[in-house]
Write a protein that holds these residues in place. Structure first.
Motif, PDB file in Angstrom:
ATOM      1  N   ASP A   1      -2.259  -9.268 -18.948  1.00  0.00           N
ATOM      2  CA  ASP A   1      -1.197 -10.259 -18.733  1.00  0.00           C
ATOM      3  C   ASP A   1      -1.685 -11.381 -17.813  1.00  0.00           C
ATOM      4  O   ASP A   1      -1.244 -12.528 -17.941  1.00  0.00           O
ATOM      5  CB  ASP A   1       0.071  -9.609 -18.179  1.00  0.00           C
ATOM      6  CG  ASP A   1      -0.154  -8.900 -16.861  1.00  0.00           C
ATOM      7  OD1 ASP A   1       0.798  -8.788 -16.074  1.00  0.00           O
ATOM      8  OD2 ASP A   1      -1.290  -8.445 -16.605  1.00  0.00           O
TER       9      ASP A   1
ATOM     10  N   ASN B   1       7.208 -10.710  -3.999  1.00  0.00           N
ATOM     11  CA  ASN B   1       8.177 -11.794  -3.737  1.00  0.00           C
ATOM     12  C   ASN B   1       7.937 -12.416  -2.369  1.00  0.00           C
ATOM     13  O   ASN B   1       8.070 -13.630  -2.188  1.00  0.00           O
ATOM     14  CB  ASN B   1       9.602 -11.262  -3.822  1.00  0.00           C
ATOM     15  CG  ASN B   1      10.027 -10.963  -5.248  1.00  0.00           C
ATOM     16  OD1 ASN B   1       9.295 -11.235  -6.201  1.00  0.00           O
ATOM     17  ND2 ASN B   1      11.209 -10.390  -5.411  1.00  0.00           N
TER      18      ASN B   1
ATOM     19  N   ASP C   1       0.826  -1.220   0.000  1.00  0.00           N
ATOM     20  CA  ASP C   1       0.000   0.000   0.000  1.00  0.00           C
ATOM     21  C   ASP C   1       0.850   1.254   0.000  1.00  0.00           C
ATOM     22  O   ASP C   1       0.505   2.259  -0.615  1.00  0.00           O
ATOM     23  CB  ASP C   1      -0.862   0.049   1.266  1.00  0.00           C
ATOM     24  CG  ASP C   1      -2.075  -0.840   1.133  1.00  0.00           C
ATOM     25  OD1 ASP C   1      -2.711  -1.124   2.165  1.00  0.00           O
ATOM     26  OD2 ASP C   1      -2.383  -1.263   0.001  1.00  0.00           O
ATOM     27  N   ARG C   2       1.961   1.191   0.668  1.00  0.00           N
ATOM     28  CA  ARG C   2       2.810   2.385   0.793  1.00  0.00           C
ATOM     29  C   ARG C   2       3.434   2.751  -0.547  1.00  0.00           C
ATOM     30  O   ARG C   2       3.797   3.889  -0.782  1.00  0.00           O
ATOM     31  CB  ARG C   2       3.876   2.100   1.846  1.00  0.00           C
ATOM     32  CG  ARG C   2       4.421   3.322   2.510  1.00  0.00           C
ATOM     33  CD  ARG C   2       5.218   2.935   3.722  1.00  0.00           C
ATOM     34  NE  ARG C   2       6.492   3.614   3.696  1.00  0.00           N
ATOM     35  CZ  ARG C   2       7.389   3.582   4.666  1.00  0.00           C
ATOM     36  NH1 ARG C   2       7.143   2.859   5.741  1.00  0.00           N
ATOM     37  NH2 ARG C   2       8.518   4.230   4.562  1.00  0.00           N
ATOM     38  N   GLY C   3       3.584   1.744  -1.387  1.00  0.00           N
ATOM     39  CA  GLY C   3       4.079   2.015  -2.735  1.00  0.00           C
ATOM     40  C   GLY C   3       5.583   1.976  -2.839  1.00  0.00           C
ATOM     41  O   GLY C   3       6.298   2.192  -1.873  1.00  0.00           O
ATOM     42  N   GLY C   4       6.034   1.723  -4.034  1.00  0.00           N
ATOM     43  CA  GLY C   4       7.462   1.759  -4.318  1.00  0.00           C
ATOM     44  C   GLY C   4       8.165   0.428  -4.155  1.00  0.00           C
ATOM     45  O   GLY C   4       9.307   0.271  -4.578  1.00  0.00           O
ATOM     46  N   ASN C   5       7.499  -0.534  -3.547  1.00  0.00           N
ATOM     47  CA  ASN C   5       8.160  -1.820  -3.281  1.00  0.00           C
ATOM     48  C   ASN C   5       7.265  -2.986  -3.646  1.00  0.00           C
ATOM     49  O   ASN C   5       7.206  -4.003  -2.947  1.00  0.00           O
ATOM     50  CB  ASN C   5       8.551  -1.902  -1.799  1.00  0.00           C
ATOM     51  CG  ASN C   5       9.620  -0.908  -1.437  1.00  0.00           C
ATOM     52  OD1 ASN C   5      10.788  -1.031  -1.842  1.00  0.00           O
ATOM     53  ND2 ASN C   5       9.247   0.122  -0.704  1.00  0.00           N
ATOM     54  N   TRP C   6       6.599  -2.822  -4.758  1.00  0.00           N
ATOM     55  CA  TRP C   6       5.659  -3.861  -5.195  1.00  0.00           C
ATOM     56  C   TRP C   6       6.353  -5.191  -5.339  1.00  0.00           C
ATOM     57  O   TRP C   6       5.842  -6.224  -4.898  1.00  0.00           O
ATOM     58  CB  TRP C   6       5.043  -3.426  -6.520  1.00  0.00           C
ATOM     59  CG  TRP C   6       4.032  -4.352  -7.097  1.00  0.00           C
ATOM     60  CD1 TRP C   6       2.692  -4.281  -6.945  1.00  0.00           C
ATOM     61  CD2 TRP C   6       4.277  -5.494  -7.934  1.00  0.00           C
ATOM     62  NE1 TRP C   6       2.069  -5.296  -7.636  1.00  0.00           N
ATOM     63  CE2 TRP C   6       3.029  -6.054  -8.246  1.00  0.00           C
ATOM     64  CE3 TRP C   6       5.430  -6.102  -8.437  1.00  0.00           C
ATOM     65  CZ2 TRP C   6       2.887  -7.187  -9.059  1.00  0.00           C
ATOM     66  CZ3 TRP C   6       5.296  -7.230  -9.244  1.00  0.00           C
ATOM     67  CH2 TRP C   6       4.033  -7.759  -9.536  1.00  0.00           C
ATOM     68  N   GLN C   7       7.521  -5.163  -5.945  1.00  0.00           N
ATOM     69  CA  GLN C   7       8.231  -6.428  -6.202  1.00  0.00           C
ATOM     70  C   GLN C   7       8.559  -7.136  -4.909  1.00  0.00           C
ATOM     71  O   GLN C   7       8.407  -8.355  -4.795  1.00  0.00           O
ATOM     72  CB  GLN C   7       9.517  -6.149  -6.985  1.00  0.00           C
ATOM     73  CG  GLN C   7      10.096  -7.377  -7.665  1.00  0.00           C
ATOM     74  CD  GLN C   7       9.205  -7.878  -8.773  1.00  0.00           C
ATOM     75  OE1 GLN C   7       8.987  -7.205  -9.771  1.00  0.00           O
ATOM     76  NE2 GLN C   7       8.633  -9.063  -8.599  1.00  0.00           N
ATOM     77  N   LEU C   8       8.997  -6.361  -3.931  1.00  0.00           N
ATOM     78  CA  LEU C   8       9.344  -6.938  -2.632  1.00  0.00           C
ATOM     79  C   LEU C   8       8.112  -7.580  -2.000  1.00  0.00           C
ATOM     80  O   LEU C   8       8.172  -8.692  -1.465  1.00  0.00           O
ATOM     81  CB  LEU C   8       9.891  -5.836  -1.734  1.00  0.00           C
ATOM     82  CG  LEU C   8      10.393  -6.233  -0.356  1.00  0.00           C
ATOM     83  CD1 LEU C   8      11.558  -7.192  -0.461  1.00  0.00           C
ATOM     84  CD2 LEU C   8      10.809  -4.989   0.421  1.00  0.00           C
TER      85      LEU C   8
ATOM     86  N   LEU D   1       4.967 -14.605  -2.510  1.00  0.00           N
ATOM     87  CA  LEU D   1       5.300 -15.825  -3.234  1.00  0.00           C
ATOM     88  C   LEU D   1       6.128 -16.774  -2.356  1.00  0.00           C
ATOM     89  O   LEU D   1       5.952 -17.993  -2.424  1.00  0.00           O
ATOM     90  CB  LEU D   1       6.055 -15.483  -4.523  1.00  0.00           C
ATOM     91  CG  LEU D   1       5.240 -14.795  -5.611  1.00  0.00           C
ATOM     92  CD1 LEU D   1       6.116 -14.360  -6.780  1.00  0.00           C
ATOM     93  CD2 LEU D   1       4.118 -15.685  -6.128  1.00  0.00           C
TER      94      LEU D   1
ATOM     95  N   ASP E   1       0.135  -9.631 -10.510  1.00  0.00           N
ATOM     96  CA  ASP E   1       0.025  -9.496 -11.955  1.00  0.00           C
ATOM     97  C   ASP E   1       0.181 -10.879 -12.586  1.00  0.00           C
ATOM     98  O   ASP E   1       0.137 -11.904 -11.902  1.00  0.00           O
ATOM     99  CB  ASP E   1       1.056  -8.494 -12.483  1.00  0.00           C
ATOM    100  CG  ASP E   1       2.495  -8.986 -12.370  1.00  0.00           C
ATOM    101  OD1 ASP E   1       3.401  -8.271 -12.822  1.00  0.00           O
ATOM    102  OD2 ASP E   1       2.721 -10.095 -11.819  1.00  0.00           O
ATOM    103  N   GLY E   2       0.400 -10.889 -13.882  1.00  0.00           N
ATOM    104  CA  GLY E   2       0.461 -12.157 -14.584  1.00  0.00           C
ATOM    105  C   GLY E   2       1.542 -13.102 -14.093  1.00  0.00           C
ATOM    106  O   GLY E   2       1.410 -14.316 -14.188  1.00  0.00           O
ATOM    107  N   THR E   3       2.596 -12.549 -13.524  1.00  0.00           N
ATOM    108  CA  THR E   3       3.681 -13.425 -13.046  1.00  0.00           C
ATOM    109  C   THR E   3       3.265 -14.229 -11.824  1.00  0.00           C
ATOM    110  O   THR E   3       3.953 -15.168 -11.446  1.00  0.00           O
ATOM    111  CB  THR E   3       4.916 -12.596 -12.684  1.00  0.00           C
ATOM    112  OG1 THR E   3       4.582 -11.683 -11.632  1.00  0.00           O
ATOM    113  CG2 THR E   3       5.408 -11.826 -13.899  1.00  0.00           C
TER     114      THR E   3
END
Lengths: 724, 378
Positions: free
Chosen positions: A350, A291, A281-288, A294, A317-319
């Protein structure tokens, strides 16, 4: 009133004397206000005489008369806060009616002063109410005080007396709740200070307050608790810091989860998931965040994975599709459901592609669910799977496929839904019937009109004759999204009286589509059908335009009752004081088409004009004279078979007199622009030839007129015009 | 020779990082929704400020906002598709080069020497509808020239500098190509001759020896469609030949085009999809965001590029960087989600170490808001 003062009310009055300044405070070492203990007992000992209204109201509040108490309850909040010190003692009254009334009045005052601009009053009131939690107060009074204080205590106010209650086992929970409700920095400080001293259960309660308060000042204290010996406290501490969404806390979270025991694992994981959600929610670290979800999906069990799946459903997302599908394979039903739910909520094409790609490799029950998921995505890449499902041998897949095609709104669904309407089971037919309309509506909303028209046509063609709603919607849809192929359908609709209005619009628009497709004869056939339905004027006008566009010579007279052939003569002088308006320049109402007349120094005579205008308009500036402030005449003859009640629908710039068969039937003197059908003149036509003469005034600018003849119901009158 | 082949099996994968991804802190800057941004020291106080559209935000907190100028608004666009810093008048303060679609005018706004007053705007040229403006050293003199993607032309505006090297406030105009230049362009040395060439959607324009005196030669060797501004020229697969990286500005797709030499010695281009399922890749930047000595591709979605009418307009917005490894692109996502919660990158993003911590940050403007992604490293 004063004579009836009871001892108690006198005591209340005494309070006024001995606490003339109200409850006051003195500045403590830090500069914050520290309330003084009120000398309530001393106040009770004296018996002064006070006759103020507020004193009287307080006496009423404390008295035995319920009605008077109720009145005082209503009126006291209107008194100034000077009454607050007098009310505070009543919170300890033995009679419930009295203390609750006093409580409510104090609550009103607390709310009153808690607005901008009343800061000083707020401090005074807070100081008074804080005395309720003094050590010597009975427990029930302290509890009442704890309920009032969060309403009024401002930032910067010392909460020491309340903090002391944290050490009282019977009151600490109420004190905690009051601090949480209060939410001031001082409240947080009090909780933080006590946290290390509290027993584990109460530590958890305080940490839960921190989680709700979401103050950075509490984070370090909570962080320290993540190393508590008590697993439940560690889990609560993790929840208390999760809201920060600080990625640097992930390792702390992992550690708490790793050492959680069976009874606290769920709580610890809840904290972890909250932290990851807050990171996202805070943003900027979507990947983290993704991951981490996951990782949990891969290594977690049971509800852990459900939580991770839910998180991925929010942000994935699609990944994330493949990992979710892998995780729900052979999983418990609740995890499987969570996975399907997540895939449904994830956005982006995607995601659709990834589901399509994975589809062949997942178990059949998952495939069945994914058909619905793909339908809701409404993305073209899903079409092959949906159409495949809709043609499956398996009835469950077939039904899922049909529903999904309906939801997807893709043109690929039209043929299959049509087939299902014709040949499916009863249930499939019902789904497909609605589905065709849904697809049509969807394509229409997307601006894909041709495809929408095809779907509407399929819907109409396959609707039962008694299914009025479907036929109605379909015809309306065809009217909005016309296609040439819909010609037969709209003709069929025209024969259904329930569909008349929609069918008229559809005939018009499909006619246009046929003309655009080069099928002009077919278009004219539709227009002909339409004219036989006696449509409203506005539709008739469109028919006329449509027929003209299809290359037909338009019979305006036949379609609209428009008079196109006239004889005109002029201009004649209007003269001073408009005397010309009443001059019989052509010997009206008689008309001699061979006559010649003087117009100024010229001779003028009647000349024939024919209008090509869709409204039958004659422009007198062009046909008579390009002048102003003058008069012209227009004459025509129409022949009807039998006597007919009719209406002349006339538009004139500027005004006219009208004679029919030598009888004047209308006159208007008004400067105005021409409005088609503006003047409505009922007339009786005789069998045979009828003579119509108009005298038309020209003021300035436009000079023109038009006329139609209809029956009173608006349908055109059949007549022949004089043409020579 | 026009040959481009769609590479089969080209794959894009999310970074399942051997290292943890970079950490970023996302900050919303003000409430502005201009689509271009820059970071430079406006008031010469030694700290970078953030500039976007009609205002600038004072660093390092970016909470104080100062007006630059009123900017024409059309629907939810602003007539401002760049705010590039350049000391046009040589007074030691960075001015701004800007221009937009509706005004059709390239202009510069004069920095009032850091004072909190409005900036005066000066027209440079009425060059037609400006998609955006880029700044490249076209003539190799070490200074950036101004090149708007406008009017279907490639026109270079070169700041006239005095003997002291300072800007004089005037520009000279050089027409490279008139007409036939569609949406999107780029600049870089395509043929390895040491001179920068222009890229347009249907080919590349080879630089002559004397860029302003001799004709440039168009080689119509590919068709990039409605491509990004800029198209990047970069040797993706380290084979010694410059490749192209481009995004579809108003459709789906992010691609790289591999330059190859055919058996006949002619140049061919092979299209490799990087990210076929995301749309409105309007701006691309190459920068070393993770301090590994290699550049990454930084990009994202331009939200509502055509007010919701583009394919994929309703898909989530996002900001990403791609690690490039010998032809493979691994996407690392900073932000992704609905525009109410996530950020794209608008039409002109900016990459710079705004806070001086040694890691490059990303300034991401857009109709969804102006965001600073502060790079905190690993």
């Amino acid at each position: 009133m004063i004579n009836r003062l009871s001892r108690l009310t006198c005591v209340a009055a005494i309070s006024t004397v001995t606490l003339a300044g109200g409850c006051s405070g003195v500045a403590g070492p830090s500069g914050v206000v520290v309330p003084q203990k009120s000398s309530v007992e001393q106040a009770f000992a004296a018996l002064p005489a006070m006759a103020s209204q507020s004193d009287a109201l307080i006496a009423q509040l404390a008295g035995d008369d319920e009605k008077a108490r109720s009145e005082a309850r209503q009126l006291l909040p209107r008194e100034g806060i000077e009454v607050v010190p007098k009310l505070v003692p009543l919170v300890g009254h033995e009679k419930a009616a009295v203390w609750s009334a006093a409580f409510n009045v104090l609550a009103d005052f607390a709310n009153q002063v808690s607005i901008p601009g009343r800061e000083a009053d707020r401090v005074r009131v807070a100081a008074c109410i804080m005395t309720l939690v003094a050590p010597d107060r009975p427990e029930e009074v302290k509890i009442r005080g704890l309920r009032l204080l969060p309403l009024v205590v401002p930032e910067g106010f010392d909460v020491g007396p309340m903090a002391a209650l944290l050490y009282d086992a019977s009151l600490q929970e109420k004190a905690r709740a009051a601090f949480e409700e209060m939410g001031t920095p001082e409240a947080s400080t009090a909780l933080r200070d006590y946290l290390p001293k509290a027993k584990p259960d109460f530590q958890m309660a305080i940490l839960n307050s921190f989680a709700r308060l979401q103050r950075m000042a509490n984070v370090q204290a909570a962080l320290a608790m993540t190393k508590s010996e008590n697993a439940a406290v560690r889990a609560a501490a993790l929840r208390a810091i999760a809201w920060t969404g600080d990625p640097s806390l992930l390792n702390v979270a992992r550690a708490v989860v790793a050492v959680a025991d069976a009874s606290t694992h769920a709580e610890a994981m809840d904290g972890m998931l909250r932290l990851v959600g807050a990171i996202a929610d805070r943003g900027g670290n979507w990947q983290l965040a993704v991951n981490t979800y996951l990782d949990i999906l891969k290594t977690g069990q049971g509800m852990d994975r459900d939580g991770a799946i839910a998180g991925l459903g929010q942000i994935g997302d699609g990944t994330c599709v493949r990992p979710i599908l892998d995780a729900i394979q052979d999983a418990e039903p609740h995890t499987w459901r969570a996975g399907i739910g997540a895939l449904t909520s994830m956005q982006g094409v995607d995601v659709t592609r990834a589901i399509v790609e994975s589809y062949p490799r997942v178990p059949r029950n998952t495939q069945l669910a994914l058909v619905s998921v793909l339908g809701d995505k409404r993305h073209a890449p899903a079409a092959p799977i949906l159409t495949q499902a809709a043609q499956s041998e398996d009835p469950a897949f077939r039904m899922a496929g049909l529903k999904a095609l309906a939801a997807a709104g893709l043109p690929e669904g039209i043929d299959l839904l049509t087939t299902a309407v014709r040949a499916g089971s009863d249930e499939e037919k019902a789904v497909a019937r609605q589905g065709l309309l849904a697809v049509a509506d969807s394509l229409r909303a997307a601006g894909r009109k041709n495809e929408a028209g095809t779907a509407y046509l399929a819907s109409f063609d396959n609707a039962a004759a008694t299914d009025h709603d479907t036929r109605q919607r379909a015809i309306e849809g065809i009217a909005a999204c016309p296609i040439a192929d819909a010609a037969e359908a709209v003709k069929a609709a025209a024969t259904d009286k329930d569909l008349r209005p929609s069918a008229m619009s559809a005939l018009l628009s499909v006619g246009s589509a046929l003309t655009a497709a080069g099928k002009k004869d077919a278009a004219l056939e539709l227009y002909q059908t339409l004219t036989q339905m006696s449509p409203p004027l506005e539709i008739m006008r469109e028919v006329a335009k449509g027929m003209a566009a299809a290359g037909a010579k338009v019979d305006l007279q036949g379609l609209l009752g428009t008079i196109t052939n006239w004889w005109v003569v002029g201009p004649f002088e209007l003269g001073e004081e408009n005397k010309g308006w009443n001059m019989r320049y052509v010997d009206e109402p008689n008309v001699n088409l061979s006559g010649r007349y003087m117009s100024g120094k010229r001779r003028v005579q009647w000349k024939a004009v024919v209008s090509e205008d869709p409204n039958g308009k004659i422009d007198l500036r062009k046909t008579v004279a390009d002048g102003e402030q003058c008069i012209a005449y227009a004459y025509t003859e129409i022949t009807v078979e039998k006597p007919t009640d009719a209406v002349l629908l006339v538009g004139v710039d500027d005004s006219e007199k009208i004679w029919v068969n030598d009888e004047q039937v209308f006159e208007l003197w008004q400067a105005r622009a021409m409005v088609v059908d503006n003047d409505r003149v009922p007339v009786k036509l005789k069998a045979g030839t009828n003579r119509i003469l108009m005298k038309i005034w020209q003021n300035t600018m436009g000079w023109e007129f038009c006329m139609r003849i209809t029956r009173p119901d608006g349908s055109p009158v059949s007549f022949a015009q004089k043409t020579e | 020779m026009l040959i481009h082949l769609l590479a089969i099996g080209a794959a894009m994968a999310v970074a399942q990082a051997t290292e943890p991804p970079l950490r970023f802190e996302r900050l919303r800057i003000g409430d502005v929704t201009f689509e271009a941004a820059a970071a430079f020291d406006v008031n010469n106080d030694g700290r970078l400020d953030i500039v976007s559209g009609g205002c600038w935000f004072e660093g390092p907190e970016f909470s104080r906002k100062h007006k630059i100028a009123d900017v024409m608004r059309v629907e939810d666009y602003y007539d401002d598709f760049s705010c590039y810093p350049m000391d046009v008048n040589g007074d030691g303060y960075q001015d701004i080069i800007t221009g937009g679609w509706w005004g059709g005018t390239l202009r510069w706004r004069e920095n009032p020497r850091g004072r909190p007053i409005e900036w005066v705007s000066h027209d440079i040229d009425k060059c037609g509808n400006i998609e955006t403006t880029r700044f490249w050293d076209v003539d190799g003199d070490g200074q950036a020239e101004v090149v708007p993607n406008a009017g279907g032309n490639i026109v270079v505006y070169r700041l006239i500098r005095g003997p002291d090297g300072k800007g004089t406030g005037r520009f000279e105009k050089h027409v490279i190509k008139e007409g036939g230049c569609g949406h999107g362009f780029g600049f870089g040395d395509v043929n390895g001759d040491g001179r920068g060439d222009f890229i347009i959607p249907n080919g590349w324009i080879e630089a002559p020896n004397q860029p302003y005196r001799q004709a440039w030669t168009l080689h119509e060797e590919f068709n990039l469609g409605t491509t990004s501004c800029p198209v990047l020229v970069y040797d993706v697969n380290k084979d010694g030949r410059a490749d192209l990286i481009e995004g579809q500005a108003h459709g789906y797709g992010l691609n790289w085009w591999e330059q190859k030499t055919g058996a006949d010695g002619k140049r061919t281009w092979i299209k490799h999809p990087i990210d076929p399922d995301r749309s409105q890749y309007h701006d691309l930047v190459l920068a070393d965001i993770d301090n590994d000595g290699q550049v990454e591709l930084i990009t994202g979605k331009r939200y509502r590029a055509h007010l919701g009418r583009d394919p994929g307009a309703m898909d989530p917005v996002g900001t990403y960087y791609f690690e490039i490894d010998g032809g493979r692109f691994r996407r690392v996502t900073l932000d992704y989600g609905p525009a109410s919660k996530a950020s794209g990158v608008g039409i002109y993003l900016w990459v710079a170490d705004v806070d001086g911590n040694g890691w490059k940050d990303i300034v991401a403007p857009g109709k969804e808001g102006l965001y600073l992604f502060r790079n905190l490293g690993r």
